[in-house]
Design an enzyme around this catalytic site. Structure first.
Site, PDB file in Angstrom:
ATOM      1  N   SER A 141      -7.696   6.197   2.659  1.00  0.00           N
ATOM      2  CA  SER A 141      -8.195   6.647   3.952  1.00  0.00           C
ATOM      3  C   SER A 141      -7.170   7.614   4.501  1.00  0.00           C
ATOM      4  O   SER A 141      -6.009   7.621   4.073  1.00  0.00           O
ATOM      5  CB  SER A 141      -8.332   5.443   4.894  1.00  0.00           C
ATOM      6  OG  SER A 141      -8.467   5.836   6.243  1.00  0.00           O
ATOM      7  N   TYR A 154      -5.166  -2.511   8.980  1.00  0.00           N
ATOM      8  CA  TYR A 154      -5.889  -1.525   8.172  1.00  0.00           C
ATOM      9  C   TYR A 154      -4.959  -0.396   7.747  1.00  0.00           C
ATOM     10  O   TYR A 154      -4.956   0.017   6.578  1.00  0.00           O
ATOM     11  CB  TYR A 154      -7.071  -0.972   8.975  1.00  0.00           C
ATOM     12  CG  TYR A 154      -7.960  -0.039   8.191  1.00  0.00           C
ATOM     13  CD1 TYR A 154      -8.965  -0.536   7.372  1.00  0.00           C
ATOM     14  CD2 TYR A 154      -7.804   1.346   8.272  1.00  0.00           C
ATOM     15  CE1 TYR A 154      -9.788   0.319   6.653  1.00  0.00           C
ATOM     16  CE2 TYR A 154      -8.619   2.209   7.562  1.00  0.00           C
ATOM     17  CZ  TYR A 154      -9.610   1.685   6.749  1.00  0.00           C
ATOM     18  OH  TYR A 154     -10.408   2.531   6.033  1.00  0.00           O
TER      19      TYR A 154
END
Length: 256
Positions: A141, A154
């Site tokens: 990501s 995350y």
């Protein structure tokens, strides 16, 4: 019209295959006539994907070692080898300041996004090394290269995916195996919609519009199909000399 990469007959394992990036990549691989092994913990959605695309459906939780080894074993039992691996399954977790998160909140995200990626790499590389070939793409990501308040589990997990990608690429290179990761920015998926709802439960659409405006290219979210375009190129021989790299797909958001 989608570009064709000549992947017909290759054995492709896709985790998180029931929706989002996984389903988009699996759809492209099905168009290539690859031999699909679709992995997800959502049995109903996975069954629907397998019925539409064909291939072997394996219900598995990638945070569990026995289930990771199980989906790899199922692929080898069915096809004798693994040529392509999209190591994609992930979750977003709960957004909150570190001081308001529990260790269980952190561990839940880490178990899927980092440990699950590690275990997938480990199990698939054990198959690919004796073959002397293979291509792996991990899903990281833009969170792998920056921080974000209230999103620490995350962020940490996606930084880990980048580190695992680089280490795996170096270990795998002598065996003719390439390993890369994709780093999506704001992509319109179920996960993105859940995040906008966490940011402002009273006006998630307003958050979506504001985020769209922050993207330099097109002032819009990307699509899972656009991420699949990048993944397919990385899985193909067109990217033969590319390994150990993070590939942003974020509409220029991190260009500055």
């Amino acid at each position: 019209m989608s570009v064709k990469y000549g992947l017909d007959g290759q054995v492709a394992v896709v985790t998180g295959a029931a929706n989002g990036f996984g389903l988009a990549v699996a759809t492209r691989l099905a168009d290539e006539s690859a031999k699909l092994v679709l992995v997800d913990r959502d049995e109903q959605a996975l069954k629907a994907a397998a019925e539409k695309l064909g291939g072997l459906a394996v219900v598995a939780d990638v945070s569990q070692e026995s289930e990771v080894d199980g989906y790899v074993a199922a692929a080898v039992e069915a096809h004798g080898r693994i040529d392509l691996f999209f190591n994609n399954a992930g979750i977003e977790g709960r957004m909150a300041p570190m001081t308001e998160l529990s260790v269980a909140d952190f561990d839940r995200v880490w178990a899927v996004n980092a440990r699950g990626v590690f275990m997938g790499l480990r199990a698939v590389l054990k198959v690919m090394k004796p073959q002397g070939s293979g291509v792996i793409v991990n899903t990281a990501s833009m969170a792998a290269i920056k921080g974000a308040a209230t999103f620490s589990p995350y962020i940490a997990s996606k930084h880990a995916v980048l580190g695992l990608t680089k280490s795996a690429a170096l270990e795998a290179a002598p065996y003719g195996i390439r390993v890369n990761c994709v780093a999506p920015g704001h992509i319109d998926t179920r996960m993105a919609r859940d995040l906008t709802a966490q940011i402002d439960p009273a006006d998630p659409d307003g958050v979506f519009r504001a985020v769209s405006e922050s993207v330099p290219y097109g002032k819009r979210y990307g699509t899972a199909a656009e991420v699949a375009n990048l993944v397919m190129w990385l899985l193909s021989d067109e990217s033969e000399y590319v390994s150990g790299a993070l590939h942003l797909i974020d509409g220029g958001l991190n260009a500055g």
